[in-house]
Structures are given as C-alpha cells and as structure tokens.
Motif scaffolding. Structure first.
Motif: not given
Length: 86
Positions: A28-50
């Motif tokens: 996943i590619t995220v902004h360096k200043q992203c929040s913990r929740d934004e990082l978790l949501l990006a990881a979930m999207r990568a594995f198509v977790v709904s």
C-alpha cells in the motif's frame, strides 16, 4: 513524480502470521503523515476486507528483533515510527 515520492511511503501489509511466514504480502502507498486509522483502512482495502475496522489492528512485525510479542501500533501517525526495512 519525485515530489509525491517525498511525501508517500510504500508499505508491505500481511494479513496474519501465516502470510508473514510465507512472505505473502500486498503493498500500500500512503501519505507519510497519515493517521493510524487511515493506514488500517488502506490495509483493509488492499485485502478487500469490508468488515468493521474496529475488528482489526496493526502490528509492526519488523520492530521486534528480540523474540518478544509484537505490540499493536498505537501511535496516531505511525509511518514516522514504524521500523523501515531496506
């Protein structure tokens, strides 16, 4: 562009210890200043977790080099503190 590379970070995301042992990851590619929740949501999207994000958590498996139990990432902006492996 080079400017966007300065502000983003590409991270390997595993969906469990089995995937870690097999080295099966998604990136996943995220902004360096992203929040913990934004990082978790990006990881979930990568594995198509709904499912609800409150049912999941993040671990920095590279930070623990002494065989201790991995701890949940709690920092509000985790990209700046997670262990970077080159």
């Amino acid at each position: 562009s080079k400017v966007s590379l300065l502000f983003t970070e590409t991270i390997k995301v595993y969906d469990g210890y089995g995937a870690l042992r097999k080295r099966f990851f998604r990136t996943i590619t995220v902004h360096k200043q992203c929040s913990r929740d934004e990082l978790l949501l990006a990881a979930m999207r990568a594995f198509v977790v709904s499912q609800e994000s409150r049912n999941f958590y993040l671990l920095d498996v590279y930070a623990n080099s002494e065989g201790e139990r991995d701890e949940e990432i709690v920092d509000p902006t985790p990209i700046m503190v997670i262990q970077h492996v080159i």
